[in-house]
Design a protein around this motif. Structure first.
Motif, short mmCIF file in Angstrom:
data_model
loop_
_atom_site.label_atom_id
_atom_site.label_comp_id
_atom_site.label_asym_id
_atom_site.label_seq_id
_atom_site.Cartn_x
_atom_site.Cartn_y
_atom_site.Cartn_z
N VAL A 1 5.62 3.94 -7.33
CA VAL A 1 3.97 3.86 -7.97
C VAL A 1 3.87 3.77 -9.03
N LEU A 2 2.55 2.12 -9.35
CA LEU A 2 2.98 2.37 -10.75
C LEU A 2 1.25 1.99 -11.10
N ASP A 3 0.95 1.89 -11.93
CA ASP A 3 -0.48 1.32 -12.43
C ASP A 3 -0.35 0.40 -12.47
N ILE A 4 -2.35 -0.48 -12.62
CA ILE A 4 -1.57 -1.82 -11.47
C ILE A 4 -1.67 -2.44 -13.87
N THR A 5 -1.12 -2.47 -14.55
CA THR A 5 -0.71 -2.62 -15.52
C THR A 5 0.24 -2.93 -16.10
N GLU A 6 1.03 -2.02 -15.06
CA GLU A 6 2.37 -1.83 -15.27
C GLU A 6 3.48 -2.96 -14.52
N HIS B 1 -8.09 10.51 -0.32
CA HIS B 1 -6.90 10.42 0.46
C HIS B 1 -6.45 9.20 0.84
N ALA B 2 -5.85 8.01 0.59
CA ALA B 2 -5.16 6.96 1.02
C ALA B 2 -3.84 6.46 2.07
N ARG B 3 -3.37 6.52 2.93
CA ARG B 3 -2.38 5.77 2.94
C ARG B 3 -2.11 4.53 3.39
N VAL B 4 -0.79 4.37 2.78
CA VAL B 4 0.12 3.45 2.75
C VAL B 4 0.65 3.21 3.70
N ALA B 5 0.96 1.88 4.03
CA ALA B 5 2.09 1.22 5.33
C ALA B 5 2.82 0.14 5.13
N PHE B 6 4.60 0.26 5.83
CA PHE B 6 5.17 -1.07 5.33
C PHE B 6 6.32 -0.86 6.00
N ASP B 7 6.61 -2.44 6.59
CA ASP B 7 8.22 -2.27 7.11
C ASP B 7 9.29 -2.86 6.36
N LEU B 8 10.57 -2.06 6.28
CA LEU B 8 11.48 -2.03 5.64
C LEU B 8 12.52 -3.26 6.62
N PRO C 1 -12.26 4.39 -11.28
CA PRO C 1 -11.73 4.66 -10.37
C PRO C 1 -10.07 4.30 -10.92
N ARG C 2 -9.24 4.36 -9.55
CA ARG C 2 -7.78 4.66 -9.87
C ARG C 2 -7.09 3.17 -9.52
N LEU C 3 -6.76 2.44 -10.03
CA LEU C 3 -6.11 1.23 -9.13
C LEU C 3 -4.33 1.50 -9.34
N VAL C 4 -3.52 1.42 -8.45
CA VAL C 4 -2.44 1.65 -8.27
C VAL C 4 -1.39 0.91 -7.60
N GLN C 5 -0.34 0.35 -7.63
CA GLN C 5 0.67 -0.44 -6.66
C GLN C 5 1.76 0.42 -6.50
N VAL C 6 1.53 0.45 -5.06
CA VAL C 6 2.80 0.79 -3.66
C VAL C 6 3.99 -0.19 -4.10
N ARG C 7 5.49 -0.16 -4.07
CA ARG C 7 6.30 -0.51 -3.96
C ARG C 7 7.14 -0.38 -3.40
N SER C 8 8.69 -0.73 -3.09
CA SER C 8 9.76 -0.53 -2.83
C SER C 8 10.54 -1.43 -2.52
N GLN C 9 12.35 -0.66 -2.83
CA GLN C 9 12.82 -1.83 -3.12
C GLN C 9 12.37 -2.88 -3.55
N GLY C 10 11.69 -2.79 -4.91
CA GLY C 10 11.60 -4.08 -5.86
C GLY C 10 10.28 -5.05 -5.72
N ARG C 11 9.52 -4.41 -4.12
CA ARG C 11 8.17 -5.08 -4.04
C ARG C 11 7.44 -4.47 -3.94
N LEU C 12 6.34 -5.29 -4.77
CA LEU C 12 4.53 -5.26 -3.65
C LEU C 12 4.56 -4.82 -2.55
N ARG C 13 4.39 -3.78 -2.20
CA ARG C 13 4.02 -3.15 -0.75
C ARG C 13 1.77 -3.56 -0.65
#
Length: 331
Positions: A136-141, A114-121, A91-103
Motif C-alpha cells: 500500500v503506497l501513497d499516490i506520490t510514491e 472502509h474500502a475493498r480491493v479485489a484482484f486475481d493473481l 482525502p487519501r489517495l493510495v495505491q494497492v500493489r501486488s507482486q510489483g504491479r499496481l492493481r
C-alpha cells in the motif's frame, strides 16, 4: 545439525496458508513479512506509512483471488505511532500493489471510511515459495504513476496518505467458475464492487447514489467477468444541494438556504448537470476530452473499462451543489 544447506533442526517450519482462508490477525504464521506495518490481533495491522505485508500461501499452481479490506479511524493520522494526533482534512489517495504491479487505487475520506480491493493473481505471478505481497503506497510514491496524475491531485489529497490506515482483512481463495452480476448498479454498489473509489463507505450496506464530496473519483480495473470488466461503462452523474442544517438561524444557515434555492433554480432550468474536467490514466496520463452527454440535470460519462491501469476522473466545480454518482451501467 543437519546437512541440508544452512537449515538446522531448530529452524521453525512455516506452514503456508491454504486457500480459501480469511486472515484477520497479524499474529498468524503466514504473515512472513511486515514492512512499516504494526501487526494487530483483531486486524492484520496498521501502516506507519507506505509499506507492505507478505504472506506465504499454498497456491499449488492455481489462480488466486485476493481481497483486501482497508479502513480509516481516529488513529489514522500521520505519525500516530509516535504519539501525534494531527488529523488531515484532505482525502487519501493510495495505491494497492501486488507482486510489483499496481492493481487498484483507493480514495478514502473521513474517519470511518472502509474500502475493498479485489484482484486475481495468475500462477505465473506467484513464486515457488508462495510469497504474495500486498503493498500500500501513497499516490506520490513508487513507479508506474504518470506525473500528470500527481500534478492533478497535488494539494487535493493528503500527504502520506497511508499513515495509520488499517489493514483489516486479507482473503485468499480460488475464483468461482462463474460470476453473475447485474448490468446496472447504483453509486454505492459501484464502490462496494470496487469498480469506483470515491471516499470509502462508512456503511457497507448503504445503497443509492454516492456523494462525490472530493470532486474526483477513481475507476478501477475489476475482476475478470465481473461488472465493468469489459467493453464500456456509463457512469451517470447528478447533483444535489447541501441539506439545510437544523441549527438556529445564523448566517451559516442563511447561506445554506441560499445555496439550496440557487441549486433548485438551476435544476428547474435544467442547468444543474455536473461536468467532467478531465480523465487520467494513472499509467498514461491525460486521456483527452471525455465522452460525456448532458440531458436535463444528469451527465452520462462513457469510459472504456480500465484493464491495465486505474482511471482518475476529475470533476469541474459545481456551484451551490455537490456532485453525485447515481449509477453505473456496463456494456
Amino acid at each position: 545439525m543437519t546437512n541440508s544447506g544452512s537449515a538446522t533442526e531448530l529452524d521453525q517450519v512455516i506452514l503456508p496458508a491454504i486457500p480459501p482462508i480469511h486472515l484477520t490477525s497479524g499474529k498468524v504464521a503466514a504473515l512472513q513479512v511486515a514492512d512499516r506495518l504494526r501487526r494487530g490481533s483483531q486486524i492484520v495491522g496498521r501502516f506507519e506509512t507506505s509499506g507492505l505485508a507478505g504472506f506465504k500461501v499454498s497456491a499449488q499452481g492455481r489462480t488466486l483471488r485476493v481481497q483486501v479490506a482497508l479502513s480509516a479511524d481516529e488513529r489514522s493520522v500521520s505519525g500516530w505511532h509516535e504519539g501525534r494526533t494531527e488529523v488531515a482534512g484532505l482525502p487519501r489517495l493510495v495505491q494497492v500493489r501486488s507482486q510489483g504491479r499496481l492493481r487498484q487505487c483507493v480514495l478514502l475520506r473521513g474517519k470511518k471510511a472502509h474500502a475493498r480491493v479485489a484482484f486475481d493473481l495468475s500462477p505465473e505471478e506467484i513464486p515457488d515459495d508462495g510469497l504474495i505481497c500486498v503493498e500500500v503506497l501513497d499516490i506520490t510514491e513508487g513507479d508506474g504513476v504518470c506525473e500528470e496524475v500527481r500534478q492533478a491531485v497535488a494539494g487535493r489529497v493528503a500527504e502520506d496518505g497511508v499513515a495509520g490506515l488499517r489493514l483489516d482483512k486479507v482473503v485468499f481463495e480460488e475464483p468461482p467458475p462463474v460470476d453473475y452480476d447485474p448490468d446496472t448498479l447504483d453509486g454505492s454498489r459501484c464502490e462496494l464492487y470496487s469498480l469506483i473509489s470515491a471516499g470509502g463507505l462508512a456503511n457497507l450496506n448503504r445503497q443509492g447514489p454516492r456523494v462525490l464530496r472530493s470532486g474526483m473519483f477513481v475507476v478501477n480495473p475489476v475482476l475478470k467477468d465481473r461488472f465493468g470488466s469489459s467493453g464500456h461503462v456509463t457512469l451517470r452523474l447528478g447533483t444535489r444541494a447541501e441539506a439545510v442544517s437544523m441549527i438556529p438561524a445564523t448566517w451559516r444557515r442563511v447561506n445554506s438556504e441560499l445555496r439550496w434555492l440557487r441549486h433548485a433554480t438551476r435544476k428547474l432550468l435544467h442547468s444543474a448537470a455536473p461536468s467532467v474536467a478531465g480523465v487520467f490514466s494513472l499509467r498514461d496520463g491525460d486521456l483527452g476530452a471525455p465522452e460525456q452527454s448532458m440531458l436535463g440535470n444528469v451527465t452520462d460519462l462513457v469510459l472504456p473499462s480500465p484493464t491495465a491501469s486505474p482511471l482518475l476522473v476529475v470533476l469541474a466545480p459545481c456551484p451551490d451543489s455537490i456532485p453525485t454518482l447515481e449509477s453505473g451501467t456496463a456494456h
